[in-house]
Design a protein around this motif. Structure first.
Motif, PDB file in Angstrom:
ATOM      1  N   GLU A 180     -10.046  -2.715  20.816  1.00 38.65           N
ATOM      2  CA  GLU A 180      -9.802  -1.426  21.479  1.00 38.65           C
ATOM      3  C   GLU A 180      -8.664  -0.726  20.747  1.00 38.65           C
ATOM      4  N   THR A 181      -8.980   0.044  19.725  1.00 38.91           N
ATOM      5  CA  THR A 181      -7.945   0.637  18.886  1.00 38.91           C
ATOM      6  C   THR A 181      -8.527   1.785  18.075  1.00 38.91           C
ATOM      7  N   ASN A 182      -7.652   2.692  17.663  1.00 37.40           N
ATOM      8  CA  ASN A 182      -8.114   3.801  16.815  1.00 37.40           C
ATOM      9  C   ASN A 182      -8.332   3.357  15.382  1.00 37.40           C
ATOM     10  N   GLU A 183      -7.997   2.112  15.080  1.00 37.75           N
ATOM     11  CA  GLU A 183      -8.102   1.670  13.695  1.00 37.75           C
ATOM     12  C   GLU A 183      -9.511   1.174  13.361  1.00 37.75           C
ATOM     13  N   MET A 184     -10.216   0.669  14.358  1.00 36.96           N
ATOM     14  CA  MET A 184     -11.532   0.085  14.096  1.00 36.96           C
ATOM     15  C   MET A 184     -12.543   1.200  13.810  1.00 36.96           C
ATOM     16  N   VAL A 185     -13.296   1.061  12.738  1.00 35.66           N
ATOM     17  CA  VAL A 185     -14.299   2.066  12.391  1.00 35.66           C
ATOM     18  C   VAL A 185     -15.706   1.560  12.718  1.00 35.66           C
ATOM     19  N   PHE A 186     -15.948   0.291  12.426  1.00 33.54           N
ATOM     20  CA  PHE A 186     -17.229  -0.299  12.823  1.00 33.54           C
ATOM     21  C   PHE A 186     -17.007  -1.777  13.100  1.00 33.54           C
ATOM     22  N   GLN A 187     -17.487  -2.231  14.249  1.00 29.59           N
ATOM     23  CA  GLN A 187     -17.249  -3.622  14.632  1.00 29.59           C
ATOM     24  C   GLN A 187     -18.431  -4.142  15.431  1.00 29.59           C
ATOM     25  N   MET A 188     -18.489  -5.452  15.555  1.00 29.06           N
ATOM     26  CA  MET A 188     -19.485  -6.063  16.431  1.00 29.06           C
ATOM     27  C   MET A 188     -18.870  -6.196  17.820  1.00 29.06           C
ATOM     28  N   PHE A 189     -19.647  -5.844  18.809  1.00 31.85           N
ATOM     29  CA  PHE A 189     -19.148  -5.748  20.185  1.00 31.85           C
ATOM     30  C   PHE A 189     -19.185  -7.094  20.890  1.00 31.85           C
ATOM     31  N   TYR A 190     -18.051  -7.521  21.397  1.00 32.19           N
ATOM     32  CA  TYR A 190     -18.022  -8.658  22.324  1.00 32.19           C
ATOM     33  C   TYR A 190     -17.142  -8.267  23.492  1.00 32.19           C
ATOM     34  N   ASP A 191     -17.512  -8.625  24.707  1.00 31.50           N
ATOM     35  CA  ASP A 191     -16.675  -8.354  25.869  1.00 31.50           C
ATOM     36  C   ASP A 191     -17.102  -9.288  26.990  1.00 31.50           C
ATOM     37  N   ALA A 192     -16.329 -10.344  27.172  1.00 37.15           N
ATOM     38  CA  ALA A 192     -16.727 -11.367  28.143  1.00 37.15           C
ATOM     39  C   ALA A 192     -16.786 -10.817  29.560  1.00 37.15           C
ATOM     40  N   SER A 193     -16.008  -9.754  29.832  1.00 33.91           N
ATOM     41  CA  SER A 193     -15.971  -9.252  31.205  1.00 33.91           C
ATOM     42  C   SER A 193     -17.312  -8.662  31.629  1.00 33.91           C
ATOM     43  N   ILE A 194     -18.161  -8.281  30.645  1.00 35.41           N
ATOM     44  CA  ILE A 194     -19.494  -7.832  31.029  1.00 35.41           C
ATOM     45  C   ILE A 194     -20.551  -8.774  30.464  1.00 35.41           C
ATOM     46  N   GLY A 195     -20.146 -10.026  30.259  1.00 34.80           N
ATOM     47  CA  GLY A 195     -21.121 -11.045  29.876  1.00 34.80           C
ATOM     48  C   GLY A 195     -21.495 -11.042  28.406  1.00 34.80           C
ATOM     49  N   GLU A 196     -20.767 -10.275  27.585  1.00 35.41           N
ATOM     50  CA  GLU A 196     -21.091 -10.248  26.153  1.00 35.41           C
ATOM     51  C   GLU A 196     -20.075 -11.102  25.407  1.00 35.41           C
ATOM     52  N   PHE A 197     -20.365 -12.398  25.275  1.00 35.84           N
ATOM     53  CA  PHE A 197     -19.466 -13.246  24.505  1.00 35.84           C
ATOM     54  C   PHE A 197     -20.325 -14.059  23.556  1.00 35.84           C
ATOM     55  N   SER A 198     -19.695 -14.643  22.553  1.00 29.72           N
ATOM     56  CA  SER A 198     -20.484 -15.397  21.590  1.00 29.72           C
ATOM     57  C   SER A 198     -20.762 -16.774  22.168  1.00 29.72           C
ATOM     58  N   ASP A 199     -21.995 -16.989  22.515  1.00 27.92           N
ATOM     59  CA  ASP A 199     -22.393 -18.216  23.190  1.00 27.92           C
ATOM     60  C   ASP A 199     -22.630 -19.312  22.150  1.00 27.92           C
ATOM     61  N   TYR A 200     -22.341 -20.524  22.523  1.00 28.42           N
ATOM     62  CA  TYR A 200     -22.590 -21.681  21.667  1.00 28.42           C
ATOM     63  C   TYR A 200     -22.095 -21.429  20.240  1.00 28.42           C
ATOM     64  N   TYR A 201     -20.839 -21.621  20.028  1.00 27.28           N
ATOM     65  CA  TYR A 201     -20.211 -21.270  18.761  1.00 27.28           C
ATOM     66  C   TYR A 201     -20.439 -19.786  18.495  1.00 27.28           C
ATOM     67  N   GLY A 202     -20.949 -19.431  17.327  1.00 28.41           N
ATOM     68  CA  GLY A 202     -21.279 -18.032  17.077  1.00 28.41           C
ATOM     69  C   GLY A 202     -20.100 -17.204  16.618  1.00 28.41           C
TER      70      GLY A 202
END
Lengths: 508, 208
Positions: A274-296
């Motif tokens: 969450e920053t003005n510096e990031m231009v393109f990133q892969m989205f992860y957010d555990a609070s809405i169930g988006e986390f890297s499951d099983y390693y990843g």
């Protein structure tokens, strides 16, 4: 008896007459078929989002669920293994044989490394984009014409992005721009792939907005004008079109939507994205169930207690190398990035307690310093992670532009951008306006700023200098293509046009 | 009727034979004498070529035989791989000289390091340690720290292996800063003292 026969006949007759009612042919309403998948705007939204989701999985890596040819249960965070593992900066403190083989560029010798040679998921993301570009133009209802154009531009962007990422890993790769392609595609020269990427990025740049509504993190996880310009600039660097690359990044700078985060904002950047510096990133957010499951996520392997329940380090940068990469820190501890990127843990405390983090980031010995640039685990379970995976960020683009400008002999321009990044890190400004020295310093600055951020090996391979930093790769090996990953066996199935990279034909 | 008799008989057999205590039999606790080496510390190091021959060579080159073999002491033994990594740090270009060609200065430094692996006149044993730290002074005059940590076993807290941890003060001046290493084999009894073998994966000779 006669009664029995009569009843049996009657029953069978009932089955025959009643059993095959048409309602059994009815499809469950949640089944999606090709002819009903492309009806409305929300179908298009879903299809484009899916392309990004597949790309995220492609970066994390292939699993047994993706193809029977791999034995790996979970993804490993392959973007690290492609972009960092062979940079010569890493060790495996617990002497893991697979990691060691990877550092030494023995990529085929271990079956556990085999899934990293497979590009299947990149082409699945590309195919998804191809389907979008084929079908979405025919959809008329459910979205505005403007949104429709944006979604199509995003598909162009993601198609280019997936080709670009795969080309950095494998070098020459097939170009697939048609949906449902069944032709056996051969590999195209890297330069042709990059030219295609530039053309596709241009289509996207013309249409995409700078940002979408919503949080910065969500916005920069999708195709935006900034991301497409960054992609174009990167592709042009591979084509040695430095003027083009510099111009593309200049557009990003001039727009003013992005800026360098202060050092204190690094946690927002590397924990939350969450920053003005990031231009393109892969989205992860555990609070809405988006986390890297099983390693990843590669964090699994370099974090230990207190962040996860692992007891020992599996990947690390040795202490002497940290001091070598960050000479300003070695001299007077001025480089603030060291404390942000590395931590020393008190390993004399038992595993079942939270191990204290020592005040001095490099207090521990040579093989016991934890790389902690990304350290946001979902919880203390060691294989569920919640940190972003940056692909392009502003500081990285400033340094890329500095390199392009230096090569174009625009030394003042180059120094200015290099020094923006250096000033943030708290190290002395670089003032030697000498082209070769400056280019070398920019490469070192990229190494410092982007350590463990999946860029270093691509920089070295692009410049043909991997052999200088990885003693397992000779100059001749690199000319033969040792800097790229070998092509997996799976790509050769039913494809007479597929060829193996020259180096890997002799180093199986 | 016949069938039920067979079933009952079968159940009986299962009950009688099923819960044989032998199933749980393991080797029991190791023999008290298993850790008694019956040779001196240095002779033991000499006999374990794969693990300690470099260390034994260095001890002899530095003339520390008597100090290592002094009765009643504790010796914390770094393994060959740790020493290999030490030389790799000293000579990153892989051009290190043969051990016999080390200069007097280098030998002096190595002797200083080895002295910090010796706890004179004190036998540090697992039974006397706890998770809390206890401190000793090494032959080299540096502060050493010992404690015991216990791992989890299959998520059962504190039911796993217990490790002895050896820490050495590497801080400059009055600042104490400890670097630690776990002991992988503890409590070997030589004729003159006690030997603990240090982990070689992460530990580098001299606590580098």
């Amino acid at each position: 008896m006669r009664n029995k026969i009569f009843i049996t006949c009657l029953t069978s007759l009932m089955f025959v007459s009643q059993g095959c009612k048409d309602w059994l042919d009815e499809l469950p309403i949640n089944t999606v078929t090709e002819d009903q998948a492309w009806k409305s705007g929300s179908d298009a939204e879903g299809a484009v989002a899916k392309a990004f989701a597949i790309f995220r999985r492609a970066l994390a890596g292939l699993t047994k669920a993706d193809t029977p040819s791999t034995t790996r249960n979970g993804a490993w965070g392959d973007y690290y293994f492609w972009g960092d593992m062979r940079s010569g900066d890493w060790i495996t403190p617990n002497n893991d044989g697979d990691w060691q083989a990877g550092f030494e560029n023995r990529l085929i010798s271990r079956t556990e490394l085999e899934p990293m040679t497979n590009w299947r998921l990149f082409y699945r993301a590309i195919e998804q984009c191809n389907l979008v570009l084929e079908n979405v133009p025919n959809i008329t209802e459910g979205f505005t014409a403007e949104r429709k154009a944006q979604l199509l531009a995003e598909a162009h962007f993601m198609r280019a992005m997936a080709h670009f990422y795969a080309a950095r890993i494998w070098g020459d790769i097939p170009i697939n721009l048609t949906a449902r392609n069944v032709q056996p595609l051969g590999r195209e020269p890297l330069a042709d792939v990059m030219r295609m990427v530039v053309a596709e990025a241009d289509e996207a740049i013309a249409v995409l907005p700078w940002l979408y509504d919503g949080t910065r993190k969500k916005s920069t996880s999708r195709g935006t004008k900034g991301a497409a310009l960054a992609l174009k600039a990167h592709a042009l660097m591979w084509l040695k079109d430095y003027q083009g690359a510099s111009d593309a990044i200049k557009q990003i700078i001039d727009e003013g939507k992005f800026s360098l985060a202060p050092i204190e904002g690094f946690r927002d950047m590397f924990d939350k994205g969450e920053t003005n510096e990031m231009v393109f990133q892969m989205f992860y957010d555990a609070s809405i169930g988006e986390f890297s499951d099983y390693y990843g996520h590669i964090m699994t392997y370099y974090l230990t207690n207190p962040y996860t329940d692992r007891g020992n380090l599996s990947l690390a940068v040795p202490r002497s190398r940290i001091l070598q990469i960050y000479p300003d820190y070695a001299r007077d501890q001025s480089d603030k990035r060291v404390a942000e990127f590395f931590q020393s843990i008190d390993f004399s405390v038992g595993e079942n307690e939270l191990r204290p983090i020592l005040a001095d980031p490099i207090a521990n010995g040579e093989r016991l310093i934890m790389f902690a640039k990304f350290r946001k685990a979902k919880d203390r379970t060691y294989n569920l992670m919640d940190g972003p995976v940056p692909i392009f960020r502003y500081a990285e683009l400033l340094l890329l532009k500095a390199e392009a400008d230096a090569r174009l002999s625009n030394l003042n321009e180059s120094l200015a951008n290099l020094n923006l990044v250096r000033a943030r890190a708290g190290i002395p400004l670089f003032e030697k306006a000498d082209q070769p020295l400056l280019i070398e310093e920019i490469l070192e600055e990229r190494r410092r700023e982007l350590i463990g951020e999946f860029q270093r090996v691509y920089d070295l391979v692009r410049l043909g200098r991997l052999h200088e930093f990885n003693s397992s790769v000779s100059e001749k090996d690199e000319k033969d293509g040792a800097g790229f990953f070998p092509v997996s066996d799976e790509a050769f199935a039913n494809n007479p046009n597929m060829t193996q990279t020259y180096y890997w034909q002799f180093n199986q | 009727m016949k069938r039920s008799i067979i079933a009952i008989l079968f159940a009986g057999v299962v009950f009688i034979c099923g819960c044989n205590d032998d199933y749980f039999t393991d080797g029991g606790l190791p023999d008290e004498k298993a850790s008694v080496l019956n040779v001196s510390t240095l002779d033991y190091l000499d006999s374990q070529k794969g693990q300690f021959d470099t260390l034994a060579t260095l001890i002899k080159l530095c003339g520390l035989e008597a100090e290592v073999n002094k009765p009643g002491n504790t010796f914390l033994a770094p393994q060959n791989y740790s020493i290999h990594n030490y030389f790799k740090l000293l000579f990153p270009e892989d051009n290190w000289p043969p051990l016999t060609a080390l200069t007097a200065e280098q030998k002096e430094e190595i002797a200083g390091i080895i002295r910090n692996y010796i706890i004179p006149d004190k036998q540090v044993e697992r039974s006397g340690l706890s998770p809390a730290y206890s401190y000793e002074t090494t032959r080299g005059g540096t502060k050493a720290r010992f404690n015991l940590i216990r791992e989890d076993y299959l998520e059962n807290v504190n039911m796993g292996a217990a490790y002895l941890v050896f820490g050495l003060n590497v801080g400059a001046g009055n600042v104490e800063q400890y670097r630690s290493v776990i002991v992988v084999t503890s409590g070997l009894r030589s004729t003159n003292g006690i030997i603990h073998v240090l982990d070689s994966n992460t530990h580098i000779f001299g606590f580098n």
